[in-house]
Design a protein around this motif. Structure first.
Motif, short mmCIF file in Angstrom:
data_model
loop_
_atom_site.label_atom_id
_atom_site.label_comp_id
_atom_site.label_asym_id
_atom_site.label_seq_id
_atom_site.Cartn_x
_atom_site.Cartn_y
_atom_site.Cartn_z
N LEU A 122 30.23 33.87 46.80
CA LEU A 122 30.99 35.11 46.94
C LEU A 122 30.39 35.94 48.05
N LYS A 177 34.66 32.52 47.95
CA LYS A 177 35.40 33.68 47.48
C LYS A 177 34.92 34.91 48.25
N TYR A 207 35.02 39.47 48.95
CA TYR A 207 35.30 40.83 48.48
C TYR A 207 35.23 41.78 49.67
N GLY A 220 33.78 40.63 40.96
CA GLY A 220 34.17 39.28 41.36
C GLY A 220 33.39 38.21 40.64
N THR A 221 32.09 38.41 40.52
CA THR A 221 31.24 37.42 39.85
C THR A 221 31.63 37.26 38.38
#
Length: 485
Positions: A234, A254, A256, A303-304
């Protein structure tokens, strides 16, 4: 444990002697070697363990892992030659403690700023979800509820794996850890199985160790290069090197961002010194945190948690009840109405971000008074940069000692002042005594003003001429508040 089992995961160039011997303990410090030890000779920044192989054997070591064989070999000792003793230490430590990272969900956080906040908030969040969890951080390590003093951002491989093993023993399902550039470069995390990795940002830091920014960046990137396909990676799209980190990773990518389209998005709707109202993936949430940099940290946490299977709505509900980390933009209110902010900002970028947040909130209606210094025996190149950031975003600046270590405080302060022109210098004060500097800033502050005390945050000590003295910025501020009443 049999030596043959311990060395299964390391790259071996040559073996001399039998591996069918029972190892009593694993050491990389020759002074700790005892009867039946496996001694791993690693090359450090200050000492080379290869110089102490004979010492370890004298104390009872029966096996040695090394990159270079001694000239004289002992017939009663087994020698394992490898190309990286540091990597071997990490792998062997992981095996010795029962491969603990495979028995819980381990997530690593790396970057220049935000590691402690992100890892700590993840620890808080997953405990709110009812999961026993562990934390490995700069401020303090936790084995579920039990605190364990932290001595390094990332411990040495033996201590690290022992802590993870204790977490497994105590029933922890998750562990969240800061991963420093030193630990990546020195292979302290070798052997660990990560379920995910988070990149916060990267700016100039630790150049005294890495020598160049490019080497520092590559150290951080290696963490993501080594993640398995089963993990997630991420990254922060707001950092120009955010996607660089993931160029060669096998993990699922991913993102953010607070500024652009990403898997996890956030923006500030309202902000004051009590907290913020945010839109996170188009859902409104109120949080007791301040600053765009904390929006990024919260997005990494959000997100995690989602990537680890937590329901998105439930994560956002819990985010509103999380508590800021000690010494990270920690606001203290004075009896006469000014606000003191204690923050760990010790890089130019971190100082810029904190001051930017303060100025966004006061909006020119109040003074911003900054107290700041730089650590001794560290990157001298950032000292004038720190001074410029402080002066450019403050109404008044007081330069003072941080942790001078073995340097003279005034030498450090003169390095900082070298970044300013004569006019800028005239608008500053230089007070080497940190307690007096903090008290002076508080005396200068009027109702509505903000005093930023930057650099040490959670630390409760100063290192002066190699001696550690108790010193806590927050204690000094609170004592001043008491004296005002």
């Amino acid at each position: 444990m049999q030596l043959s089992s311990l060395i299964q995961s390391i790259d071996i160039i040559k073996t001399i002697g039998s591996t069918d011997v029972e190892i009593a303990n694993v050491q990389f410090d020759s002074r700790k070697a005892t009867e039946g030890s496996l001694f791993i000779a690693t090359r450090g920044t200050a000492t080379d363990g290869h110089q102490y192989i004979s010492k370890a054997i004298e104390q009872g070591a029966i096996a040695v892992v090394c990159e270079e064989l001694p000239e004289a070999l002992n017939d009663e000792v087994t020698y394992i030659l490898t190309d990286s003793s540091s990597d071997a230490l990490g792998q062997i430590a992981h095996t010795w403690f029962g491969k603990p990272s495979t028995k819980l969900t381990l997530v690593g956080v790396t970057g220049t700023n935000g590691k402690t906040t992100t890892a700590t908030l993840l620890y808080q969040l997953f405990r709110k979800f009812g999961h026993k969890s562990g934390l490995l951080s700069t401020v303090c390590n936790y084995i579920d509820e039990r605190p364990v003093e932290a001595t390094h951002t990332t411990p040495d491989p033996l201590e690290l794996n022992q802590l993870l093993a204790e977490m497994v023993y105590e029933g922890c399902e998750y562990a969240f850890m800061e991963v420093s550039s030193h630990s990546i470069d020195q292979r302290r995390i070798a052997g660990l199985q990560f379920a995910g990795g988070i990149f916060s940002n990267i700016t100039r830091d630790h150049i005294d160790y890495h020598k160049t920014f490019d080497a520092y960046l590559k150290a951080k990137k290696r963490f993501f290069d080594d993640l398995p396909e089963t993990a997630f990676a991420l990254t922060n799209l707001d950092d120009k090197n955010g996607m660089v980190m993931l160029q060669n990773t096998k993990a699922g990518k991913k993102t953010y961002s607070t500024r652009t389209l990403a898997d996890f998005r956030g923006k500030i709707i309202e902000e004051n010194f009590d907290g913020m109202v945010l839109h996170m993936n188009d859902i409104e949430v109120a949080v007791p945190f301040i600053g765009r940099f904390n929006v990024s940290n919260l997005l990494a946490v959000f997100g995690t948690a989602v990537l680890l299977g937590c329901p998105e709505h439930d994560v956002l509900v819990h985010l509103s009840s999380l508590q800021p980390v000690s010494g990270r933009f920690e606001a203290l209110r004075s009896p006469n109405g000014f606000t003191a902010i204690v923050d760990y900002a010790h890089t130019p970028d971190a100082l810029k971000n904190v001051l930017g947040t303060i100025n966004d909130i006061v909006n020119g209606k109040s003074q911003v008074i900054t107290v700041v210094g730089c650590g001794g025996n560290r990157d001298k190149g950032k000292r004038p940069m720190m001074a410029r950031e402080a002066v450019s975003a403050s109404n008044k600046v007081i330069f003072t000692s941080d942790n001078p270590r073995d340097e003279e405080p005034m030498d450090i302060l003169n390095d900082m002042l070298a970044g300013l022109n004569d006019e800028e210098k005239r608008g500053t004060l230089t007070i080497p005594d940190r307690e007096q500097a903090i008290k002076t800033a508080c005396m200068l502050a009027q109702k509505g003003d903000v005093v930023l005390i930057a650099g040490k945050g959670h630390e409760d000590y100063q290192i002066i001429k190699g001696v550690k003295h108790h010193f806590d910025d927050k204690e000094v501020v609170r004592a001043y508040f008491v004296s005002m009443q």
